[in-house]
Every structure is written in structure tokens, then in C-alpha cells.
Enzyme design. Structure first.
Site, PDB file in Angstrom:
ATOM      1  N   ALA A 197      10.288 -21.290  34.698  1.00 46.43           N
ATOM      2  CA  ALA A 197      10.693 -19.851  34.628  1.00 46.43           C
ATOM      3  C   ALA A 197      12.005 -19.528  34.373  1.00 46.43           C
ATOM      4  CB  ALA A 197      10.282 -19.237  36.207  1.00 46.43           C
ATOM      5  N   ASN A 198      12.480 -18.358  34.409  1.00 45.95           N
ATOM      6  CA  ASN A 198      13.815 -17.780  34.270  1.00 45.95           C
ATOM      7  C   ASN A 198      13.979 -16.399  35.099  1.00 45.95           C
ATOM      8  OD1 ASN A 198      13.531 -15.436  32.557  1.00 45.95           O
ATOM      9  ND2 ASN A 198      12.642 -16.914  31.172  1.00 45.95           N
ATOM     10  N   ARG A 199      15.278 -16.178  35.099  1.00 46.86           N
ATOM     11  CA  ARG A 199      15.667 -15.012  35.855  1.00 46.86           C
ATOM     12  C   ARG A 199      15.327 -13.640  35.424  1.00 46.86           C
ATOM     13  NH1 ARG A 199      18.649 -17.260  40.201  1.00 46.86           N
ATOM     14  NH2 ARG A 199      19.683 -19.308  39.693  1.00 46.86           N
TER      15      ARG A 199
END
Ligand code: C5P
Length: 402
Positions: free
Chosen positions: A205-207
Site C-alpha cells: 500500500a502507500n500513505r
């Protein structure tokens, strides 16, 4: 969005009066000049000082004892909109019957501006035939009603009659007063970070929080657009938006392939993974089996594909989250992906980009224009992005050719 618009906010005497404070604060933040009026009942629930401090002028309460001898009709005549929050059964009844008994009812009868009422009362009162009749009368006269929610009421009862949320109330005001420079346009916005499965429970995932995409959606709605959000996150849905939930880059691409061809404006605010695991393991990978070898492959570049197939006249907007060489990298992406506008942000700077409520960006147009937006609320950034979109749409050459 509400720059220079004059809004009289009438506060009546219900327990929800305290929520009017938040509504006023948000209207002021959106640029409105907010003139507060309190009824005698409201003063039992809310201090004048609180409301005066957050509005653009001190609270007015009376027809008789304010310092300047303004005619009692002036407030209503000079308003761009009159909002009553909360509106009690008494106020709604007086307004429906045309009774002018205090400054607020005078203002309501003296205005030709749009009026928005936000009823809040106990369920029994809200459902009483007399109140429902008054609501019907007011609706038939063109008064806008922000329907109450169901929920917990004062005293612990649960039912219909709870004041609508500030979000809903402010959205209605924005839709009535905002610039309608996007009326009827179909806008598709992607929001959030994609999640690419490793196994049954783990993802890459990413932020990205999706906040900037949702702010763009809310702003477009306020300007009259029809908005679809292709989203990987669960944030409060701006009133009037359609949400398409997706998780992976492949799902987002499928949704965009369907929605983008008929859109007037496409904003790819989502942080799409660049790589994903080639294989998704069945079940959950076992810790005892030791560190897995995860082989990655490139995801499709959704935006580049949209740029290659861009219909004539569509404005295509991309984002560039960078940690170095901001403008050079963003310009290269703008050209490579055939965009009309790119929103570049240096995500290593404090308060900028992922997860924050604020952002600082540089907007680069295909025509070469650049605009820098210093650190501001994401909604203000959204406004600047859509201002640029409207300039591009209205420029003689329109969106860049596909
Ligand atoms: O090239 P880069 O990934 O930095 O470009 C960022 C822009 O491209 C963003 O607008 C993002 O939504 C979009 N993007 C995409 N598909 C990808 C990667 C990024 O649409 N696989």
C-alpha cells in the site's frame, strides 16, 4: 468558493444551536461574510460572544436595541442567502404563516435571496402534522430544506429530527451560492492509494489518504458538476457524489476505462502503485516458512493510457508526488502522459501531501503556465486546481489535442 457572498445565519433556540458555531466557522473559512442573528431562545443555549467571535460581524438579536438605527428589513435585503440553523418548530411555523415577531422573522420576510432552513427538534414535534404542513408550505415557496438526520436527540431519545451535519449544511450553501462555472460537467476523480495483495491478508500500500481527491470532488460539486469518485478509501462522501469503490490498480483502471471516455474532466489524484506482486499467494503466507520472495511486476499506467486515448475537449489532470526536482519531473510527466494540467507536490516538505489536511503545490499547464499555491487547506488547493481546469476549458485552444 463563497468569496464576498453575504450570508445571514439565523440561530434559533434549540439544543443544536451550538452546532451553528461550526457551520459559521466553515462559511467564514470558505470566504463568506457571515452576519449572525440570534433569537431570544438561541441566547439561552449559546453565548453571543462565541458566535460573534467566529462570524464576520457581532451578533444581532433585536429589532429595537442595536446601536445603528438600520431599518429592520436591511439584513434581508442585503443578503445573498439566509440560512437558519437550527430551525425550531416555532420559527418554521412563524415563517410559514408570515409572522414577523423578531429580527430573524423580519429578515426572512424581507429577503428575496435563497433561504435554507435546517430543522432540528424531537421526533414527535418533527412528525407532527402541523410542522409537516408548515414544511410543505415552505418547500412549495422555494425554501431549501436540509432534512434532519435520524440519530440520538437531546435527552437520549433516538429518532428523526437531529440537525443535519455541518458538512451537509455547508454543501447545500455552496451549491446554491458557489460559482456555477462547472454546471453540468461530468467530473471523475480518483482518490486514495491502491492496495496490491501479497496474500489473503497482506497488501502493498502507500500513505495516500484520499483527502485531496475528496476535496476536489467536493469543490467540483459546489461548482455545479456531476461528480464520480473512484476511491480506495472510506471518507465521508461529499453530498451528491457517486462513489465507485476499488482496491487495486487493475480495478481502478477498469473503472476509469468505463468512466473516463464520457467525462469532461478527469483528475487522477490517486496514488496508484507502480508495482504489484506477480502472484497472489493462496491463503496467508506462513511466518515459519521464512521470508517470502515477492516478485513484482509493473502495474498499468492508468493516466498514461487515459492521456493516449483522451477525447477531444476533455481536460486531463495528473498529480506528481515528488521528493526532488519537483518541477522538472512534473513537466516531464505532463508531456509524457499527454496531460492538460499536473499538480506537483514535494511530499518531503512538512505539512505537504499524503495524510495531511494541508498541501502546497505547483500547478503546471500544458500551455506552460505555472502557479504556486503556498501551504493551504486541501480544499483551497482543490479550488485552485479547478480554477485552472476552467481556464483551460475556456481558453481558445481548449484542452490540448489528444
Ligand atoms: O509517474 P507517476 O506515477 O509519478 O505519475 C503520477 C500520476 O500518474 C498520478 O496522477 C497517478 O494517479 C497516475 N498514475 C497512474 N497509474 C499508475 C501510476 C500513476 O494513473 N500506475
Amino acid at each position: 468558493m463563497l468569496q464576498g457572498r453575504r450570508i445571514v445565519v439565523g440561530v434559533t433556540g434549540g439544543i443544536a444551536a451550538y452546532k451553528a458555531v461550526e457551520v459559521c466557522r466553515r462559511l467564514v473559512d470558505a470566504g463568506a461574510h457571515v452576519v449572525p442573528v440570534m433569537t431570544a431562545g438561541a441566547e439561552r443555549f449559546l453565548g453571543r460572544t462565541t458566535l460573534s467571535a467566529l462570524c464576520s460581524e457581532p451578533v444581532q438579536t433585536s429589532l429595537w436595541n442595536e446601536v445603528s438605527p438600520i431599518p429592520h428589513t436591511r439584513l434581508g435585503q442585503s443578503a445573498d442567502l439566509v440560512l437558519v440553523v437550527p430551525a425550531t418548530a416555532r420559527l418554521l411555523g412563524a415563517y410559514a404563516a408570515g409572522l414577523s415577531t423578531d429580527l430573524l422573522t423580519n429578515t426572512l420576510l424581507a429577503t428575496r435571496a435563497p433561504v435554507v432552513v435546517c430543522p432540528a427538534m424531537h421526533t414527535e414535534m418533527w412528525e407532527h402534522p402541523a410542522v409537516q404542513h408548515n414544511m410543505q408550505v415552505l418547500r412549495s415557496r422555494g425554501v431549501h430544506v436540509v432534512e434532519p438526520d435520524e440519530g440520538r436527540l437531546a435527552g437520549g431519545d433516538i429518532g428523526a429530527g437531529r440537525l443535519a451535519t455541518p458538512d451537509r449544511i455547508v454543501a447545500v450553501v455552496e451549491q446554491l451560492l458557489g460559482p456555477h462555472d462547472m454546471a453540468g460537467l461530468r467530473v471523475v476523480v480518483t482518490a486514495g492509494g491502491t492496495r496490491e495483495p501479497i496474500d489473503a491478508v497482506r497488501v502493498i500500500a502507500n500513505r495516500s489518504s484520499g483527502k485531496q481527491g475528496y476535496a476536489i470532488a467536493a469543490e467540483a460539486l459546489g461548482r455545479g458538476a456531476d461528480v464520480t469518485i473512484v476511491s480506495t478509501v472510506e471518507l465521508p462522501v461529499p453530498i451528491g457524489a457517486v462513489v465507485r469503490s476499488v482496491e487495486t490498480a487493475a480495478e481502478m483502471q477498469a473503472a476509469m476505462n468505463e468512466l473516463a471516455p464520457t467525462a469532461d474532466v478527469v483528475v487522477m489524484a490517486a496514488a496508484v502503485a507502480d508495482f504489484r506482486p506477480v502472484d497472489r499467494a493462496q491463503g496467508k503466507l506462513k511466518k515459519a516458512a521464512g521470508p517470502p520472495q515477492i516478485v513484482l511486476e509493473a502495474t498499468p499506467d492508468i493516466l498514461a493510457a487515459l492521456g493516449a486515448a483522451k477525447p477531444a475537449g476533455q481536460v486531463l489532470v495528473g498529480f506528481a508526488a515528488e521528493t526532488s526536482d519537483l518541477v522538472a519531473n512534473a513537466e516531464a510527466k505532463l508531456r509524457r502522459k499527454n496531460l492538460d494540467l499536473i499538480v506537483a507536490n514535494d511530499v518531503s516538505a512538512p505539512g505537504v501531501g499524503f495524510q495531511h489536511d494541508t498541501n502546497a503545490v505547483t500547478l503546471l499547464c500544458a500551455g506552460g503556465d505555472a502557479t504556486t499555491i503556498e501551504l493551504s487547506d486541501k480544499r483551497q488547493v482543490a479550488r485552485a486546481v479547478l480554477d485552472s481546469v476552467c481556464v483551460i476549458r475556456n481558453s481558445p485552444r481548449g484542452a490540448s489535442p489528444s
